[in-house]
Scaffold this motif. Structure first.
Motif, short mmCIF file in Angstrom:
data_model
loop_
_atom_site.label_atom_id
_atom_site.label_comp_id
_atom_site.label_asym_id
_atom_site.label_seq_id
_atom_site.Cartn_x
_atom_site.Cartn_y
_atom_site.Cartn_z
N MET A 264 0.85 -1.17 0.00
CA MET A 264 0.00 0.00 0.00
C MET A 264 0.89 1.23 0.00
N ILE A 265 0.55 2.18 -0.81
CA ILE A 265 1.23 3.47 -0.82
C ILE A 265 0.40 4.41 0.03
N VAL A 266 1.05 5.10 0.94
CA VAL A 266 0.36 6.06 1.79
C VAL A 266 0.88 7.45 1.44
N GLU A 267 -0.02 8.31 0.99
CA GLU A 267 0.37 9.67 0.64
C GLU A 267 0.68 10.47 1.89
N ASN A 268 1.47 11.52 1.72
CA ASN A 268 1.92 12.31 2.86
C ASN A 268 0.78 12.90 3.67
N ARG A 269 -0.35 13.21 3.03
CA ARG A 269 -1.48 13.80 3.77
C ARG A 269 -2.08 12.81 4.75
N VAL A 270 -1.96 11.54 4.46
CA VAL A 270 -2.52 10.50 5.31
C VAL A 270 -1.45 9.93 6.24
N ALA A 271 -0.20 9.91 5.79
CA ALA A 271 0.89 9.30 6.55
C ALA A 271 1.05 9.92 7.93
N ALA A 272 0.94 11.23 8.04
CA ALA A 272 1.10 11.89 9.34
C ALA A 272 0.07 11.37 10.34
N GLY A 273 -1.16 11.21 9.91
CA GLY A 273 -2.20 10.68 10.80
C GLY A 273 -1.93 9.25 11.21
N LEU A 274 -1.44 8.44 10.29
CA LEU A 274 -1.13 7.05 10.63
C LEU A 274 0.03 6.97 11.62
N ILE A 275 1.05 7.80 11.41
CA ILE A 275 2.19 7.81 12.32
C ILE A 275 1.77 8.32 13.69
N LYS B 237 12.85 4.17 -4.82
CA LYS B 237 11.98 4.10 -5.99
C LYS B 237 11.25 5.43 -6.20
N SER B 238 10.96 5.71 -7.47
CA SER B 238 10.17 6.89 -7.80
C SER B 238 8.70 6.60 -7.49
N LEU B 239 7.87 7.63 -7.48
CA LEU B 239 6.44 7.44 -7.25
C LEU B 239 5.84 6.54 -8.32
N ASP B 240 6.22 6.73 -9.56
CA ASP B 240 5.71 5.86 -10.64
C ASP B 240 6.11 4.41 -10.40
N GLY B 241 7.33 4.19 -9.94
CA GLY B 241 7.78 2.84 -9.64
C GLY B 241 6.99 2.21 -8.51
N LEU B 242 6.68 3.01 -7.50
CA LEU B 242 5.88 2.50 -6.38
C LEU B 242 4.46 2.18 -6.82
N ILE B 243 3.85 3.08 -7.59
CA ILE B 243 2.47 2.88 -8.04
C ILE B 243 2.38 1.63 -8.92
N GLY B 244 3.38 1.41 -9.76
CA GLY B 244 3.38 0.24 -10.61
C GLY B 244 3.46 -1.06 -9.83
N GLN B 245 3.97 -1.00 -8.62
CA GLN B 245 4.15 -2.18 -7.78
C GLN B 245 3.03 -2.35 -6.75
N ALA B 246 2.26 -1.30 -6.49
CA ALA B 246 1.31 -1.30 -5.38
C ALA B 246 0.02 -2.03 -5.72
N HIS B 247 -0.57 -2.58 -4.67
CA HIS B 247 -1.89 -3.19 -4.78
C HIS B 247 -2.97 -2.17 -4.39
N GLU B 248 -2.65 -1.31 -3.43
CA GLU B 248 -3.60 -0.32 -2.94
C GLU B 248 -2.86 0.97 -2.66
N ARG B 249 -3.61 2.06 -2.64
CA ARG B 249 -3.03 3.36 -2.35
C ARG B 249 -3.99 4.13 -1.46
N ALA B 250 -3.54 4.55 -0.28
CA ALA B 250 -4.37 5.35 0.61
C ALA B 250 -4.19 6.81 0.25
N ALA B 251 -5.27 7.54 0.17
CA ALA B 251 -5.18 8.92 -0.25
C ALA B 251 -6.25 9.75 0.42
N GLY B 252 -5.99 11.05 0.52
CA GLY B 252 -7.05 12.00 0.78
C GLY B 252 -7.49 12.25 2.19
N ARG B 253 -8.25 11.39 2.80
CA ARG B 253 -8.96 11.72 4.02
C ARG B 253 -8.74 10.64 5.07
#
Length: 159
Positions: free
Chosen positions: A1-12, A111-127
Motif C-alpha cells: 500500500m502506498i500512503v500519501e503524505n497527507r494520510v501518513a502523518a495521521g497514521l504515524i 523508488k520513484s512514485l511511478d515505480g511505487l504505483i506500478g508495484q502497489a496493490h492499494e493506495r491510501a489517499a485524501g482523508r
C-alpha cells in the motif's frame, strides 16, 4: 500500500499514540503486548534522535528530567520501544523509556512514485477519520483507491 503524505502523518500519530504509556496502562492500545513483534513491513524503520543539531525536538533531558537517548522505535517493521514516562512506568512496573518523541527520522527507499504505483496493490489517499466509538478503541480509516478501480472509498480490509 502506498500512503500519501497527507494520510501518513495521521497514521504515524495514531501509531505513536498507541505506544504511549497511558494507553498501554488503560489497555486501549492496539499495540499492547506487541513489543518485539512485526507490526509493519520490512521497509518501516522509525528512529527517535534527540541529538540532531538544530532539530525542533532536540534536547538533553525529557519531561521527567531523565537524560534522553537515541532509540529505535520500529526497526524493519518490528516494534522495538514503547513511549513510557516515569509516572506510567511505575504503574506498569517497567523501566521508563521516555514518554514522548523528539526528532523522528525514517528510512526510505529509492523508488520513484511511478515505480511505487506500478508495484502497489492499494493506495491510501485524501482523508482520514479517527473514530473511538466504533470499535471501543482508536480506529483510523483512510479513503483511497485501488489501481484499476475508478471510485474512491474505504479500502477493503482496512477498517
Amino acid at each position: 500500500m502506498i500512503v500519501e503524505n497527507r494520510v501518513a502523518a495521521g497514521l504515524i500519530n495514531a501509531t505513536l499514540g498507541a505506544l504511549n504509556g497511558q494507553n498501554l496502562y488503560r489497555k486501549s492500545s492496539f499495540l499492547l503486548d506487541k513489543l518485539g513483534q512485526k507490526i509493519g513491513c520490512d521497509k518501516l524503520t522509525i528512529d527517535d534522535d534527540p541529538f540532531i543539531e538544530g532539530g525542533a525536538g532536540s534536547r538533553l533531558y525529557d519531561g521527567d528530567g531523565m537524560p534522553t537517548r537515541r532509540r529505535v522505535i520500529i526497526d524493519k517493521g518490528v516494534l522495538q520501544a514503547y513511549l513510557i514516562d516515569w509516572y506510567y512506568s511505575r504503574k506498569l512496573k517497567v523501566e521508563p523509556t521516555g514518554g514522548s518523541t523528539t526528532n523522528l527520522t525514517y528510512d526510505y527507499g529509492n523508488k520513484s512514485l511511478d515505480g511505487l504505483i506500478g508495484q502497489a496493490h492499494e493506495r491510501a489517499a485524501g482523508r482520514q477519520t479517527r473514530d473511538r466509538e466504533a470499535a471501543g478503541e482508536d480506529l483510523l480509516v483512510a479513503d483511497g483507491f485501488e489501481p484499476g478501480r475508478q471510485t474512491v472509498g474505504p479500502l477493503a480490509g482496512h477498517r
